[in-house]
Design an enzyme around this catalytic site. Sequence first.
Site, PDB file in Angstrom:
ATOM      1  N   ASN A   7       0.855  -1.181   0.000  1.00 48.67           N
ATOM      2  CA  ASN A   7       0.000   0.000   0.000  1.00 48.67           C
ATOM      3  C   ASN A   7       0.901   1.245   0.000  1.00 48.67           C
ATOM      4  OD1 ASN A   7      -1.365   2.287   1.100  1.00 48.67           O
ATOM      5  ND2 ASN A   7      -3.043   0.963   1.741  1.00 48.67           N
ATOM      6  N   HIS A  10       1.175   6.279   1.704  1.00 46.88           N
ATOM      7  CA  HIS A  10       1.978   7.242   2.464  1.00 46.88           C
ATOM      8  C   HIS A  10       3.155   7.825   1.677  1.00 46.88           C
ATOM      9  CE1 HIS A  10      -0.774   6.885   5.590  1.00 46.88           C
ATOM     10  NE2 HIS A  10      -0.557   5.589   5.766  1.00 46.88           N
ATOM     11  N   HIS A  43      -5.595   3.656  -1.456  1.00 50.30           N
ATOM     12  CA  HIS A  43      -6.901   4.059  -0.930  1.00 50.30           C
ATOM     13  C   HIS A  43      -7.192   5.467  -1.443  1.00 50.30           C
ATOM     14  CE1 HIS A  43      -9.556   4.622   2.928  1.00 50.30           C
ATOM     15  NE2 HIS A  43     -10.198   4.909   1.817  1.00 50.30           N
ATOM     16  N   ARG A  45      -9.230   8.171  -0.865  1.00 49.10           N
ATOM     17  CA  ARG A  45     -10.196   8.723   0.089  1.00 49.10           C
ATOM     18  C   ARG A  45     -11.026   9.797  -0.586  1.00 49.10           C
ATOM     19  NH1 ARG A  45     -10.208   8.411   5.522  1.00 49.10           N
ATOM     20  NH2 ARG A  45      -8.906   6.753   6.367  1.00 49.10           N
ATOM     21  N   ARG A  49      -6.835  13.040   0.600  1.00 46.55           N
ATOM     22  CA  ARG A  49      -5.788  13.626   1.462  1.00 46.55           C
ATOM     23  C   ARG A  49      -4.398  13.084   1.115  1.00 46.55           C
ATOM     24  NH1 ARG A  49      -6.747  10.378   7.101  1.00 46.55           N
ATOM     25  NH2 ARG A  49      -8.810  11.295   7.025  1.00 46.55           N
ATOM     26  N   GLU A  70      -8.783   0.689  -2.880  1.00 44.20           N
ATOM     27  CA  GLU A  70      -9.653   0.788  -1.702  1.00 44.20           C
ATOM     28  C   GLU A  70     -10.529   2.022  -1.849  1.00 44.20           C
ATOM     29  OE1 GLU A  70      -7.101   0.999   1.676  1.00 44.20           O
ATOM     30  OE2 GLU A  70      -6.362  -1.026   1.418  1.00 44.20           O
ATOM     31  N   THR A 101      -8.005   4.017   8.534  1.00 45.82           N
ATOM     32  CA  THR A 101      -9.249   3.253   8.628  1.00 45.82           C
ATOM     33  C   THR A 101      -9.332   2.601  10.003  1.00 45.82           C
ATOM     34  OG1 THR A 101      -8.807   2.762   6.308  1.00 45.82           O
ATOM     35  CG2 THR A 101     -10.674   1.636   7.327  1.00 45.82           C
ATOM     36  N   GLU A 151     -11.359  -8.955   3.459  1.00 43.80           N
ATOM     37  CA  GLU A 151     -10.035  -8.636   4.001  1.00 43.80           C
ATOM     38  C   GLU A 151     -10.213  -8.495   5.501  1.00 43.80           C
ATOM     39  OE1 GLU A 151      -7.701  -5.452   2.245  1.00 43.80           O
ATOM     40  OE2 GLU A 151      -6.584  -5.192   4.112  1.00 43.80           O
ATOM     41  N   HIS A 190      -3.676  -4.312   7.781  1.00 47.54           N
ATOM     42  CA  HIS A 190      -3.749  -3.140   8.649  1.00 47.54           C
ATOM     43  C   HIS A 190      -2.864  -3.317   9.887  1.00 47.54           C
ATOM     44  CE1 HIS A 190      -5.046   0.606  10.362  1.00 47.54           C
ATOM     45  NE2 HIS A 190      -5.665   0.857   9.222  1.00 47.54           N
TER      46      HIS A 190
HETATM   47  N1  PXP Z   1      -5.908  -2.746   4.365  1.00 50.90           N
HETATM   48  C1  PXP Z   1      -6.807  -1.740   4.389  1.00 50.90           C
HETATM   49  C2  PXP Z   1      -8.213  -2.056   4.004  1.00 50.90           C
HETATM   50  C3  PXP Z   1      -6.437  -0.434   4.738  1.00 50.90           C
HETATM   51  O1  PXP Z   1      -7.366   0.551   4.749  1.00 50.90           O
HETATM   52  C4  PXP Z   1      -5.080  -0.168   5.033  1.00 50.90           C
HETATM   53  C5  PXP Z   1      -4.657   1.229   5.376  1.00 50.90           C
HETATM   54  O2  PXP Z   1      -4.904   2.080   4.333  1.00 50.90           O
HETATM   55  C6  PXP Z   1      -4.165  -1.232   4.973  1.00 50.90           C
HETATM   56  C7  PXP Z   1      -4.600  -2.521   4.664  1.00 50.90           C
HETATM   57  C8  PXP Z   1      -2.706  -1.035   5.231  1.00 50.90           C
HETATM   58  O3  PXP Z   1      -2.520  -0.698   6.568  1.00 50.90           O
HETATM   59  P1  PXP Z   1      -1.072  -0.244   7.048  1.00 50.90           P
HETATM   60  O4  PXP Z   1      -0.756   1.023   6.340  1.00 50.90           O
HETATM   61  O5  PXP Z   1      -1.237  -0.078   8.527  1.00 50.90           O
HETATM   62  O6  PXP Z   1      -0.106  -1.343   6.690  1.00 50.90           O
END
Ligand code: PXP
Length: 242
Positions: A7, A10, A43, A45, A49, A70, A101, A151, A190
């Site tokens: 992901n 960031h 994601h 949003r 952001r 996402e 999330t 998930e 997550h």
């Molecule tokens: N899965 C989902 C559905 C999420 O919303 C996120 C965060 O955007 C992640 C996984 C990844 O989480 P992390 O950034 O804490 O690894």
Amino acid sequence: MPRLHVNIDHVATVRQARLAQEPDPVLAAGLCELAGANGITVHLREDQRHIQERDVRLLSQTVKTMLNLEIAWTEPMIDLACELKPAQVCIVPEKREELTTEGGLDVSAYMDSLPAGIKRLHEAGVEVSLFIDPLPEAIEDSARCGADYVELHTGSYANASGKNKENELKRLETAANYAHEMGLRVNAGHGLDYENVLPVAQLPWIEELNIGYAIVCRAVYIGLDQAVREMQDRILAAAPPE
Ligand code: PXP
């Protein structure tokens, strides 16, 4: 053994700190893939952001592995997914004021619209995953509305310690088994990091792990390529010995 989906939200968070062009998540996605990521997750949003619509449009053309988008369960987001056709969408709950999330989707609250919306996404060739807490009712509702995957939200596991962590892992295992029994495919994510990923990678039926924050943090120190490779190595350790 699960596949690693990185992901890259960031990377975009850093770019948006200056509303600038760099670092570009599109370039970062390619580097993650070269380092061995099996998929790219973003994601989009509603407040954009971090990831922008521009990023998703470009990533839908450039990602060579698979793109997991996402989104919140809203008409404009479903329309965009049907237009761009990522391999998978993951439906997540979204609150403006949250940092990330916070919990799984309340699937029961969307039972009126999920079956038809999922059918639309299927007709566009998009697989659908629902991001849920590891609860039997959420799994049953996900199966009922025609989702392909759930998930499992690993945040409570990631935040727990000691005996509670063991209990959270057990809850994830029970949920993974139940989801499989209900005919669903299973992903997880997550809060996973280099220290806590292995027990989750060893759970039954888990196909994809979505990991972002920990990899991007480590990339600041050692580079994205190495950060992705090290996470892949941790997941590979879950493979049974030959
Ligand atoms: N899965 C989902 C559905 C999420 O919303 C996120 C965060 O955007 C992640 C996984 C990844 O989480 P992390 O950034 O804490 O690894």
